[in-house]
Design an enzyme around this catalytic site. Structure first.
Site, PDB file in Angstrom:
ATOM      1  N   ARG A  60     -10.232 -53.937 -61.993  1.00 63.99           N
ATOM      2  CA  ARG A  60     -11.669 -53.693 -62.185  1.00 63.99           C
ATOM      3  C   ARG A  60     -12.278 -54.753 -63.103  1.00 63.99           C
ATOM      4  O   ARG A  60     -13.465 -55.041 -63.030  1.00 63.99           O
ATOM      5  CB  ARG A  60     -11.907 -52.287 -62.736  1.00 63.99           C
ATOM      6  CG  ARG A  60     -13.378 -51.976 -63.014  1.00 63.99           C
ATOM      7  CD  ARG A  60     -13.650 -50.496 -63.127  1.00 63.99           C
ATOM      8  NE  ARG A  60     -12.746 -49.842 -64.053  1.00 63.99           N
ATOM      9  CZ  ARG A  60     -12.900 -49.801 -65.385  1.00 63.99           C
ATOM     10  NH1 ARG A  60     -13.953 -50.397 -65.944  1.00 63.99           N
ATOM     11  NH2 ARG A  60     -12.045 -49.163 -66.152  1.00 63.99           N
ATOM     12  N   TYR A 113     -35.053 -57.669 -48.513  1.00 58.75           N
ATOM     13  CA  TYR A 113     -34.032 -56.928 -47.775  1.00 58.75           C
ATOM     14  C   TYR A 113     -34.278 -55.440 -47.986  1.00 58.75           C
ATOM     15  O   TYR A 113     -34.646 -54.993 -49.071  1.00 58.75           O
ATOM     16  CB  TYR A 113     -32.653 -57.344 -48.278  1.00 58.75           C
ATOM     17  CG  TYR A 113     -31.505 -56.588 -47.668  1.00 58.75           C
ATOM     18  CD1 TYR A 113     -31.274 -56.623 -46.298  1.00 58.75           C
ATOM     19  CD2 TYR A 113     -30.647 -55.841 -48.464  1.00 58.75           C
ATOM     20  CE1 TYR A 113     -30.217 -55.924 -45.738  1.00 58.75           C
ATOM     21  CE2 TYR A 113     -29.592 -55.146 -47.915  1.00 58.75           C
ATOM     22  CZ  TYR A 113     -29.384 -55.193 -46.542  1.00 58.75           C
ATOM     23  OH  TYR A 113     -28.341 -54.495 -45.996  1.00 58.75           O
ATOM     24  N   ASP A 185     -32.640 -63.902 -54.725  1.00 62.63           N
ATOM     25  CA  ASP A 185     -31.630 -63.697 -53.685  1.00 62.63           C
ATOM     26  C   ASP A 185     -31.668 -64.922 -52.776  1.00 62.63           C
ATOM     27  O   ASP A 185     -32.664 -65.184 -52.101  1.00 62.63           O
ATOM     28  CB  ASP A 185     -31.966 -62.422 -52.906  1.00 62.63           C
ATOM     29  CG  ASP A 185     -30.973 -62.110 -51.791  1.00 62.63           C
ATOM     30  OD1 ASP A 185     -30.134 -62.982 -51.462  1.00 62.63           O
ATOM     31  OD2 ASP A 185     -31.052 -61.007 -51.234  1.00 62.63           O
ATOM     32  N   LYS A 210     -22.357 -62.678 -45.830  1.00 62.89           N
ATOM     33  CA  LYS A 210     -23.040 -63.480 -44.820  1.00 62.89           C
ATOM     34  C   LYS A 210     -22.470 -64.898 -44.754  1.00 62.89           C
ATOM     35  O   LYS A 210     -21.296 -65.083 -44.458  1.00 62.89           O
ATOM     36  CB  LYS A 210     -24.535 -63.466 -45.088  1.00 62.89           C
ATOM     37  CG  LYS A 210     -25.274 -62.227 -44.595  1.00 62.89           C
ATOM     38  CD  LYS A 210     -24.919 -60.951 -45.269  1.00 62.89           C
ATOM     39  CE  LYS A 210     -25.827 -59.803 -44.854  1.00 62.89           C
ATOM     40  NZ  LYS A 210     -25.597 -58.594 -45.681  1.00 62.89           N
TER      41      LYS A 210
END
Length: 394
Positions: A60, A113, A185, A210
């Site tokens: 983590r 988005y 972004d 992506k």
């Protein structure tokens, strides 16, 4: 990394630089599929527990695979540091929430988005963070929305799916004049084409699912920026746990090795497809910043020096029903959400991507019933064009 290696081109660095965090002799670094690591002494354990993003303490906190991919992510945006996370939305929420608290204010644009829109309209207000959304095409609207408690100016350019642009340099200056962070972004443009940090931005986020991975087999996110800001967002992620696991990190690193090769083809194919669609009798309008007909083409040439990306949208004549008929008949262009992979994907934003928005919200965002979004892949461009032509003429 030596200064000599720094002189290598991006594609060379993406292939070789991850080896700086590979302690094995394997040319392809192994997957460290473990949740925890042996601590050789209690002193070593105490030291690692106090570190920011230790690479071999607890997954983590980080892992050797994360360290390898974060080196490459920083190379892409030419940043001091990077943080790899479990999804693009994990990157966006971490970048924002790590830098606001109750009573703060965020200025954002209207078109984002779809999950980001939900974050801005629903999640942040529940945390006591106010949000003002403005037309990203009107730079002055950002300045007019600034308040004394504004902590972040958040943008996305080009927008999803209407391909509107935001002036990065101007909005960064507006943010900094107000003492706020500028966060953007960069998923759609991708770092191959656009470097927001060069225009003054503080943090850049990506859905690494992506273009960065490029093969539709990983869900991942990334944040790039200064070492101090990345340390801050890492602490938030340590507590909230949006982990990018070792296997996904390994796949992302592998995808990044062909990044430059893929992006060059995405750019060339998308421009050719956009030019074809603009001349088609069944197409009402094409949205692509690389076309001279795009109202912000001059801005695109200024802040996207690498190219105009693989994303475009187009409106078909006949509205909703006609758009559905087109996507029923494509074969090379696959009907699927997401973007940035080697395969060409086509979607109907009004009913698929923006299904969680109201009619009014879709109208504000420019999502018309006949709009189709295309993520242009790296197939032979003649095949993509022939497939679209056949579907449009059915």
């Amino acid at each position: 990394m030596s200064e000599q290696k720094r002189d290598y081109g991006l594609q060379t660095r993406l292939i070789h630089d991850a080896h700086n965090a590979n302690d094995t002799t394997a040319v392809s670094p192994p997957i460290f599929q473990t949740s925890t690591f042996l601590l050789r002494t209690p002193e070593e354990g105490a030291e690692l527990a106090a570190e920011v993003a230790p690479g071999a303490y607890y997954t983590r906190y980080g892992s050797p695979n994360n360290k390898q991919v974060e080196i490459l992510l920083a190379e892409l945006e030419e940043s001091e540091a990077a943080l790899a996370l479990g999804s693009g939305m994990a990157a966006i929420t971490t970048a924002i929430l790590a830098n606001v608290q109750k009573g703060d204010h965020v200025v954002a644009q209207q078109t984002h988005y779809t999950a980001t829109l939900s974050l801005l309209a629903e999640t942040l207000p529940r945390y006591g963070v106010e949000v003002t959304q403005v037309d990203q095409r009107d730079t002055e609207s950002f300045a007019h929305a600034i308040r004394p408690n504004t902590r972040i100016v958040y943008t996305e350019t080009p927008t999803n799916p209407t391909m509107d642009l935001t002036d990065l340099r101007a909005t960064a200056e507006i943010a900094h004049a107000a003492g706020a962070l500028a966060i953007t972004d960069n998923t759609f443009a991708s770092a191959y084409n656009q470097h927001p940090l060069e225009f003054g931005y503080d943090l850049v986020t990506h859905s690494a699912t992506k273009y960065l991975n490029g093969h539709a087999d990983v869900t991942a996110g990334a944040i790039m920026g200064s070492r101090a800001l990345i340390d801050t967002v890492w602490e938030y992620s340590r507590v909230h746990g949006p982990v990018l696991h070792p296997f996904e990190s390994w796949l992302l690193r592998r995808g990044l090795q062909t990044y430059g090769l893929r992006m060059a083809v995405h750019n060339a194919n998308a421009l050719a497809v956009a030019q074809f669609l603009e001349q088609h009798s069944q197409v009402e309008r094409v949205y692509y910043p690389g076309l001279p007909s795009h109202p912000q083409h001059a801005l695109a040439k200024q802040q996207m020096p690498g190219g105009f990306g693989g994303m475009l949208s187009f409106e078909v004549k006949g509205g909703y029903q006609r758009a559905y008929e087109v996507v029923r008949h494509t074969e090379v262009c696959l009907l699927a959400v997401s973007l940035g992979g080697v395969e060409t994907l086509i979607t109907h934003p009004a009913s698929m991507i923006h299904a969680h928005q109201s009619d009014e919200q879709r109208e504000t965002a420019g999502i018309s019933p006949g709009l189709l979004r295309l993520s242009v892949g790296v197939e032979n461009v003649e095949d993509i064009i022939a497939d679209l032509d056949s579907a449009l003429n059915k």
